[in-house]
Design a protein around this motif. Sequence first.
Motif, short mmCIF file in Angstrom:
data_model
loop_
_atom_site.label_atom_id
_atom_site.label_comp_id
_atom_site.label_asym_id
_atom_site.label_seq_id
_atom_site.Cartn_x
_atom_site.Cartn_y
_atom_site.Cartn_z
N ALA A 164 4.00 8.72 -3.54
CA ALA A 164 4.71 9.18 -2.35
C ALA A 164 5.51 10.46 -2.56
CB ALA A 164 5.64 8.08 -1.85
N ALA A 165 5.97 10.69 -3.79
CA ALA A 165 6.89 11.80 -4.02
C ALA A 165 6.21 13.15 -3.84
CB ALA A 165 7.46 11.69 -5.43
N ALA A 177 13.78 1.01 -0.89
CA ALA A 177 14.12 -0.33 -0.40
C ALA A 177 13.46 -1.41 -1.26
CB ALA A 177 13.70 -0.47 1.06
N ALA A 178 12.23 -1.15 -1.70
CA ALA A 178 11.54 -2.12 -2.55
C ALA A 178 12.26 -2.24 -3.90
CB ALA A 178 10.09 -1.70 -2.75
N TYR A 179 12.67 -1.12 -4.45
CA TYR A 179 13.46 -1.14 -5.69
C TYR A 179 14.74 -1.96 -5.48
CZ TYR A 179 11.44 2.28 -9.05
OH TYR A 179 10.68 2.94 -9.99
N GLU A 180 15.40 -1.72 -4.36
CA GLU A 180 16.67 -2.41 -4.10
C GLU A 180 16.47 -3.93 -4.04
OE1 GLU A 180 18.90 1.14 -1.52
OE2 GLU A 180 17.80 -0.47 -0.50
N GLY A 230 0.83 -1.20 0.00
CA GLY A 230 0.00 0.00 0.00
C GLY A 230 0.86 1.24 0.00
N PRO A 231 0.34 2.37 0.45
CA PRO A 231 1.12 3.61 0.49
C PRO A 231 2.43 3.44 1.24
CG PRO A 231 -1.20 4.05 0.96
CD PRO A 231 -1.04 2.56 0.95
N ALA A 232 3.47 4.10 0.75
CA ALA A 232 4.79 3.93 1.34
C ALA A 232 5.57 5.23 1.24
CB ALA A 232 5.55 2.81 0.64
N SER A 233 6.55 5.39 2.09
CA SER A 233 7.42 6.56 2.05
C SER A 233 8.44 6.39 0.92
CB SER A 233 8.17 6.69 3.37
OG SER A 233 9.09 5.60 3.51
N PRO A 234 9.08 7.49 0.49
CA PRO A 234 10.13 7.36 -0.51
C PRO A 234 11.24 6.39 -0.10
CG PRO A 234 9.46 9.64 -0.36
CD PRO A 234 8.74 8.91 0.76
N ASP A 235 11.58 6.35 1.19
CA ASP A 235 12.61 5.41 1.64
C ASP A 235 12.15 3.97 1.48
OD1 ASP A 235 14.46 7.35 2.25
OD2 ASP A 235 13.98 7.39 4.41
N ALA A 236 10.89 3.69 1.77
CA ALA A 236 10.36 2.34 1.59
C ALA A 236 10.30 1.98 0.11
CB ALA A 236 8.97 2.23 2.23
N GLN A 251 20.17 -7.74 -17.31
CA GLN A 251 20.29 -6.28 -17.25
C GLN A 251 19.03 -5.71 -16.63
OE1 GLN A 251 20.52 -4.25 -21.03
NE2 GLN A 251 21.48 -2.45 -20.12
N PRO A 252 19.15 -4.83 -15.63
CA PRO A 252 17.94 -4.28 -15.00
C PRO A 252 17.31 -3.16 -15.82
CG PRO A 252 19.85 -4.26 -13.51
CD PRO A 252 20.37 -4.46 -14.89
N VAL A 253 16.00 -3.14 -15.79
CA VAL A 253 15.22 -2.00 -16.27
C VAL A 253 14.49 -1.44 -15.06
CG1 VAL A 253 13.39 -1.20 -17.81
CG2 VAL A 253 14.86 -3.11 -18.51
N LEU A 254 14.83 -0.22 -14.65
CA LEU A 254 14.16 0.40 -13.52
C LEU A 254 12.81 0.92 -13.99
CD1 LEU A 254 16.97 2.31 -11.59
CD2 LEU A 254 16.01 0.05 -11.15
N MET A 255 11.75 0.17 -13.66
CA MET A 255 10.42 0.50 -14.11
C MET A 255 9.85 1.68 -13.32
SD MET A 255 8.94 -3.39 -14.36
CE MET A 255 7.42 -2.88 -15.21
N ALA A 256 8.95 2.41 -13.96
CA ALA A 256 8.25 3.47 -13.25
C ALA A 256 7.42 2.87 -12.12
CB ALA A 256 7.36 4.25 -14.21
N SER A 257 7.40 3.54 -10.98
CA SER A 257 6.78 3.02 -9.76
C SER A 257 5.52 3.78 -9.40
CB SER A 257 7.78 3.11 -8.59
OG SER A 257 7.14 2.95 -7.34
#
Length: 384
Positions: free
Chosen positions: A159-160, A132-135, A123-129, A147-153
């Motif tokens: 959160a931003a 961490a999920a991306y990581e 659910g809703p999360a802070s930018p830090d969370a 090769q990673p593709v950093l998908m739009a979140s």
Amino acid sequence: MTIRLPGAAGGLREYVPRAEPLAVPAGAPLASRTVFSAAHVVADPRADVSPDSAAAVDWDATLAFRRHLWSHGLGVAEAMDTAQRGMGLDWPVAAELIRRSAAEARAEGGRIACGAGTDQLPGPASPDAVRAAYEEQLAVVEEAGAQPVLMASRALCAAAAGPEDYLSVYGRLLRQSAGPVVLHWLGPMFDPALAGYWGSEDLDKATETFLEIVAAHPDKVDGVKVSLLDARREVDLRRRLPRGVRCYTGDDFNYPELIAGDERGFSHALLGIFDPLGPLAARAVRALDTGDVRGFRELLDPTVELSRHLFESPTRFYKTGVVLLAWLAGHQTHFTMVGGLQSARSLPHLARAYELADGLGLFPDPALAEARMKNLLSLHGVNQ
């Protein structure tokens, strides 16, 4: 033989299917462009699941389709939105898909890039969370050897507070990535929850933030994938990229002109439409490899009508047409999708997709495609 197809305005019309497929011979590896097909997943139709349960995947058929794409020289973009990320495919199954497909790529010598996002967040999360999920997902992709593709979140978009949160999250991710990644800008036509990505509804302002991230980490960005369905904006953006950073078009409306390019550059490709167009797209790029821009356009331009049809609004349901064509082409034995998404497009829409694809010669066995389409029509009360 003819087939009776329903039209958008009601009623039925006669269509005479093509007798022979388009001949697409094997060829040399693609040279002038880096080309990824964003591949769909094949559901397991025998699994006892509901739209709310975890996806059941037919792994054998799913991996066989990836081998089909690699055999024509295309790269596979795995666990992207074409694979129904966020629309039926949850993170645990996506992680398994990444691991299996990356292992298959090593065995086949195929190129693979995999999506890393934040869809495990409940659910809703802070930018830090969100970071961490991306990581977590980035680690899975890198450990798999892809090769990673950093998908739009969606979570980051929610959160931003502004551009600074995007600069912070992406900056930390890029600093710690093991190698160059692809940054993915997916427009709201593909996912309404991504409206205002990069901190602004104003696309000019969003572009500046996006380019600031790339410019700060050019050694960690292999390329950017732009899916805004705006050819002019993509061209302007790619001309401003640092030297060595690729632009991968994700524009399923204007891809021939963007891949062909102009005197100041061109786009590579990471496209959902190259799932059904794989062999034909590879043949077209091989023409481009020889400098034959006209031959490239003669092969690829006629496919745009089909692509614009599949990706018509609401664009996010394009996956339904992609899977239909895979079934009609014989790549899978059924027209079932994870999350029940086979019901997301109307029968007239699917009938037109069949007609356009058949006209292009995309079906290796036109008689099989005709028989399967007739079965689908009969199931919906359109008897032949």
